[in-house]
Scaffold this motif. Structure first.
Motif, mmCIF file in Angstrom:
data_model
loop_
_atom_site.group_PDB
_atom_site.id
_atom_site.type_symbol
_atom_site.label_atom_id
_atom_site.label_comp_id
_atom_site.label_asym_id
_atom_site.label_seq_id
_atom_site.Cartn_x
_atom_site.Cartn_y
_atom_site.Cartn_z
ATOM 1 N N LYS A 23 0.813 -1.206 0.000
ATOM 2 C CA LYS A 23 0.000 0.000 0.000
ATOM 3 C C LYS A 23 0.850 1.261 0.000
ATOM 4 O O LYS A 23 1.978 1.304 -0.484
ATOM 5 C CB LYS A 23 -0.998 -0.042 1.139
ATOM 6 C CG LYS A 23 -1.970 -1.208 0.975
ATOM 7 C CD LYS A 23 -3.122 -1.136 1.932
ATOM 8 C CE LYS A 23 -4.100 -2.242 1.612
ATOM 9 N NZ LYS A 23 -5.264 -2.200 2.475
ATOM 10 N N LYS A 24 0.347 2.347 0.565
ATOM 11 C CA LYS A 24 1.011 3.636 0.493
ATOM 12 C C LYS A 24 2.355 3.639 1.190
ATOM 13 O O LYS A 24 3.325 4.220 0.722
ATOM 14 C CB LYS A 24 0.105 4.710 1.094
ATOM 15 C CG LYS A 24 0.700 6.119 1.017
ATOM 16 C CD LYS A 24 -0.274 7.130 1.588
ATOM 17 C CE LYS A 24 0.322 8.531 1.529
ATOM 18 N NZ LYS A 24 -0.601 9.532 2.098
ATOM 19 N N PHE A 25 2.420 2.953 2.342
ATOM 20 C CA PHE A 25 3.649 2.954 3.131
ATOM 21 C C PHE A 25 4.837 2.442 2.346
ATOM 22 O O PHE A 25 5.915 3.019 2.381
ATOM 23 C CB PHE A 25 3.450 2.103 4.387
ATOM 24 C CG PHE A 25 4.695 1.942 5.206
ATOM 25 C CD1 PHE A 25 5.214 3.013 5.912
ATOM 26 C CD2 PHE A 25 5.354 0.727 5.264
ATOM 27 C CE1 PHE A 25 6.358 2.871 6.674
ATOM 28 C CE2 PHE A 25 6.497 0.576 6.019
ATOM 29 C CZ PHE A 25 6.999 1.656 6.723
ATOM 30 N N LEU A 26 4.627 1.353 1.608
ATOM 31 C CA LEU A 26 5.745 0.759 0.889
ATOM 32 C C LEU A 26 5.860 1.229 -0.552
ATOM 33 O O LEU A 26 6.797 0.893 -1.244
ATOM 34 C CB LEU A 26 5.641 -0.766 0.914
ATOM 35 C CG LEU A 26 5.932 -1.381 2.284
ATOM 36 C CD1 LEU A 26 5.844 -2.892 2.190
ATOM 37 C CD2 LEU A 26 7.290 -0.971 2.791
ATOM 38 N N ASP A 27 4.878 2.030 -1.010
ATOM 39 C CA ASP A 27 4.974 2.554 -2.363
ATOM 40 C C ASP A 27 6.204 3.453 -2.524
ATOM 41 O O ASP A 27 6.704 3.652 -3.623
ATOM 42 C CB ASP A 27 3.717 3.350 -2.718
ATOM 43 C CG ASP A 27 2.532 2.436 -2.945
ATOM 44 O OD1 ASP A 27 2.765 1.229 -3.138
ATOM 45 O OD2 ASP A 27 1.384 2.928 -2.908
ATOM 46 N N GLU A 28 6.679 3.996 -1.390
ATOM 47 C CA GLU A 28 7.810 4.906 -1.427
ATOM 48 C C GLU A 28 9.140 4.172 -1.441
ATOM 49 O O GLU A 28 10.195 4.787 -1.516
ATOM 50 C CB GLU A 28 7.745 5.819 -0.202
ATOM 51 C CG GLU A 28 6.455 6.620 -0.133
ATOM 52 C CD GLU A 28 6.315 7.336 1.205
ATOM 53 O OE1 GLU A 28 7.238 7.181 2.035
ATOM 54 O OE2 GLU A 28 5.319 8.027 1.400
ATOM 55 N N LYS A 29 9.097 2.825 -1.347
ATOM 56 C CA LYS A 29 10.338 2.069 -1.184
ATOM 57 C C LYS A 29 10.658 1.240 -2.425
ATOM 58 O O LYS A 29 10.072 1.415 -3.475
ATOM 59 C CB LYS A 29 10.227 1.185 0.057
ATOM 60 C CG LYS A 29 9.927 2.022 1.297
ATOM 61 C CD LYS A 29 10.240 1.257 2.536
ATOM 62 C CE LYS A 29 10.024 2.147 3.750
ATOM 63 N NZ LYS A 29 11.077 3.175 3.855
ATOM 64 N N GLN A 30 11.598 0.315 -2.252
ATOM 65 C CA GLN A 30 11.965 -0.678 -3.256
ATOM 66 C C GLN A 30 12.564 -0.062 -4.523
ATOM 67 O O GLN A 30 12.074 -0.252 -5.625
ATOM 68 C CB GLN A 30 10.759 -1.545 -3.633
ATOM 69 C CG GLN A 30 10.070 -2.193 -2.467
ATOM 70 C CD GLN A 30 11.018 -3.085 -1.674
ATOM 71 O OE1 GLN A 30 11.938 -3.628 -2.260
ATOM 72 N NE2 GLN A 30 10.810 -3.216 -0.386
ATOM 73 N N ASN A 31 13.628 0.698 -4.368
ATOM 74 C CA ASN A 31 14.399 1.148 -5.513
ATOM 75 C C ASN A 31 15.824 0.641 -5.330
ATOM 76 O O ASN A 31 16.785 1.389 -5.330
ATOM 77 C CB ASN A 31 14.367 2.670 -5.610
ATOM 78 C CG ASN A 31 15.055 3.176 -6.863
ATOM 79 O OD1 ASN A 31 15.164 2.443 -7.837
ATOM 80 N ND2 ASN A 31 15.518 4.414 -6.819
ATOM 81 N N GLN A 32 15.914 -0.691 -5.134
ATOM 82 C CA GLN A 32 17.201 -1.268 -4.781
ATOM 83 C C GLN A 32 17.999 -1.604 -6.035
ATOM 84 O O GLN A 32 17.462 -2.009 -7.051
ATOM 85 C CB GLN A 32 16.983 -2.542 -3.956
ATOM 86 C CG GLN A 32 16.219 -2.285 -2.685
ATOM 87 C CD GLN A 32 15.621 -3.576 -2.153
ATOM 88 O OE1 GLN A 32 15.510 -4.554 -2.878
ATOM 89 N NE2 GLN A 32 15.223 -3.560 -0.897
ATOM 90 N N SER A 33 19.279 -1.430 -5.954
ATOM 91 C CA SER A 33 20.157 -1.841 -7.050
ATOM 92 C C SER A 33 20.854 -3.125 -6.661
ATOM 93 O O SER A 33 20.910 -3.495 -5.493
ATOM 94 C CB SER A 33 21.187 -0.741 -7.335
ATOM 95 O OG SER A 33 21.925 -0.452 -6.162
ATOM 96 N N LEU A 34 21.389 -3.793 -7.663
ATOM 97 C CA LEU A 34 21.988 -5.101 -7.431
ATOM 98 C C LEU A 34 23.425 -4.930 -6.946
ATOM 99 O O LEU A 34 24.382 -5.198 -7.644
ATOM 100 C CB LEU A 34 21.925 -5.933 -8.711
ATOM 101 C CG LEU A 34 20.521 -6.149 -9.273
ATOM 102 C CD1 LEU A 34 20.602 -7.060 -10.493
ATOM 103 C CD2 LEU A 34 19.603 -6.733 -8.232
ATOM 104 N N VAL A 35 23.537 -4.460 -5.692
ATOM 105 C CA VAL A 35 24.850 -4.233 -5.110
ATOM 106 C C VAL A 35 24.857 -4.781 -3.695
ATOM 107 O O VAL A 35 23.817 -5.061 -3.112
ATOM 108 C CB VAL A 35 25.198 -2.732 -5.088
ATOM 109 C CG1 VAL A 35 25.337 -2.191 -6.484
ATOM 110 C CG2 VAL A 35 24.139 -1.942 -4.311
ATOM 111 N N ILE A 36 26.034 -4.929 -3.145
ATOM 112 C CA ILE A 36 26.177 -5.290 -1.752
ATOM 113 C C ILE A 36 25.659 -4.121 -0.907
ATOM 114 O O ILE A 36 25.912 -2.965 -1.229
ATOM 115 C CB ILE A 36 27.654 -5.572 -1.432
ATOM 116 C CG1 ILE A 36 28.176 -6.731 -2.283
ATOM 117 C CG2 ILE A 36 27.823 -5.895 0.052
ATOM 118 C CD1 ILE A 36 27.410 -8.017 -2.127
ATOM 119 N N PRO A 37 24.926 -4.392 0.176
ATOM 120 C CA PRO A 37 24.418 -3.291 1.008
ATOM 121 C C PRO A 37 25.551 -2.371 1.470
ATOM 122 O O PRO A 37 26.566 -2.829 1.990
ATOM 123 C CB PRO A 37 23.772 -4.014 2.189
ATOM 124 C CG PRO A 37 23.421 -5.369 1.675
ATOM 125 C CD PRO A 37 24.485 -5.705 0.687
#
Length: 456
Positions: A23-37
């Protein structure tokens, strides 16, 4: 770092990046790249993977339990492994590969292990210390609840007298895929779960942005569940009391629309941590046990809020805290109604009848019609109070992933709960303390790891 470990972590990040969010809370997230944290934010993004962490918890205990039954016609059209799980067969209860409930539980644990591994290897500013503590606390929480639910399904019921010699589960505490899986003892399993959850409680915040993230009280709730399943009732009382000291708000069912297909809202005010069982049976096929349904008083609003009728005169469940129309998913997170029942049960086991019934009545009056028919529960003995509380626990907490471990722990105390499946012309029975209460580990896992299967 080995190339195997590097590729494993990349694979996890790749999967996490492409799974949709909440929903709205997580819509702002998940723009991860394929790298080590590299940052705290990278670690938190792994943990905010709504689908893997919150919506895919193992439901095999419910499939094996007695809150619902399947008609023969529905059972016949289920996948073979579901049919076998429902009928308590000795083997082949799970799909092979990475999509079975064992695998997804360990996938969540591995995400947690990845975060913990890198949490000590990233540079942070002083302003990020609280964020890092939250990430580490969340990872410990996720690993703790993942392993607890694996133990509830794939290990025998806990008994302090022999837990040091009984088979527990593999406790993978690093993300290194090269480490061979071996089974711990049951005592070691529960010790690790409690260690993780208690450490999580010291790191997690009192309040969170959204209940898909764990808080200190969420950890207290899972610790109370852990101790209850161990039949350590003094400690279960302690942690349910810690929870209720800051969260005691209940929903008055008189404010709900019982005609709705989803009377209870998702993320409602009783929910402190939101998670959902993997339901592979299907809500429309899961018919509520007829004796359970008939046990609700006509003035008990749960009878209309929790259930809707089927055309054949049976009933299906609609009272999940998942809150979707005709929910096919079953809530198994931490909510305040459960903690009242845990503390109530523990009071009764202490012999404190007055406080046991105070907690019970505080809860059930919110589930009763405002028509003048409510009368407080009373009991002459602690044993009588406990019987009433366990009955109400069954009626309040059905289809939350708790019944299977409740049957296991209560049968250890001589409650003599016998399960029965009628699939004409066959009838299947599961006697108290049968070895089949520890479901078989998926055969492909046993073949690959070479570890011991649950005895039959």
């Amino acid at each position: 770092m080995s190339i195997t470990k590097y590729l494993s972590i990349v694979l996890i990040l790749f999967c996490c990046a492409f799974l949709f969010s909440c929903k709205k809370f997580l819509d702002e997230k998940q723009n991860q790249s394929l790298v080590i944290p590299q940052t705290v934010q990278d670690l938190q993004s792994l943990l905010d993977n709504w689908y893997e962490i919150n919506r895919n918890l193992p439901g095999a205990g419910e499939t094996s339990s007695d809150d619902f039954f399947l008609k023969l016609s529905d059972w016949n059209f289920r996948p073979e492994y579901i049919k076998r799980t429902y009928a308590w067969q000795n083997d082949y209860l799970f799909e092979t590969g990475s999509n079975n409930e064992w695998a997804v539980s360990y996938k969540s644990a591995n995400i947690a292990n990845t975060v913990l591994y890198y949490s000590d290897k990233i540079d942070i500013s002083p302003n990020d210390e609280s964020l890092l503590n939250n990430a580490k606390g969340t990872a410990l929480f996720i690993r703790g609840i993942s392993y607890l639910q694996v133990a509830w399904i794939w290990a025998e019921a806990y008994d302090e007298s022999d837990a040091g010699s009984k088979l527990g589960i593999p406790l993978r505490l690093t993300p290194d895929f090269n480490t061979l899986s071996t089974r711990s003892t049951l005592k070691e399993t529960y010790q690790q779960v409690l260690k993780d959850l208690k450490n999580a409680a010291t790191l997690l915040p009192d309040e969170v942005t959204h209940v898909i993230r764990p808080s200190k009280s969420a950890a207290y709730g899972w610790i109370a569940r852990t101790y209850l399943s161990m039949r350590n009732y003094d400690s279960a009382w302690l942690y349910s009391n810690k929870y209720l000291s800051s969260h005691s708000t209940l929903i008055n069912f008189n404010t709900l629309n019982p005609l709705s297909n989803s009377p209870l809202e998702e993320f409602n005010k009783e929910v402190i941590y939101h998670s959902v069982l993997n339901n592979k049976v299907g809500a429309s096929r899961a018919r509520i046990d007829t004796l359970l349904y008939s046990s609700y008083n006509e003035n008990d609003l749960r009878k209309s809020v929790f259930f809707r009728g089927n055309s054949d005169g049976t009933h299906r469940f609609k009272g999940s805290y998942v809150g979707l129309n005709d929910p096919g998913e079953w809530f198994n997170g931490i909510a305040t109604d459960e903690m009242f029942l845990v503390r109530s049960e523990c009071y009764a086991r202490k012999g404190d009848i007055a406080n046991a019934l105070l907690d019970l009545n505080t809860l059930i009056v919110t589930r009763w019609k405002n028509n003048g028919t409510w009368a407080n529960f009373t009991a002459g003995t602690a044993g009588e109070a406990l019987d009433i509380i366990l009955t109400e626990r069954r009626k309040e907490l059905l289809l939350r992933g708790l019944r299977w471990i409740d049957i296991k722990r209560l049968n250890k105390e001589g409650r003599n709960i016998i399960l029965k499946r009628v699939l004409e012309p066959n009838t299947f029975m599961l006697q108290p303390n049968d070895l089949r209460y520890a479901l078989p580990i998926p055969e492909d896992v046993i073949t690959i790891a070479g570890m011991q299967q649950n005895p039959r």
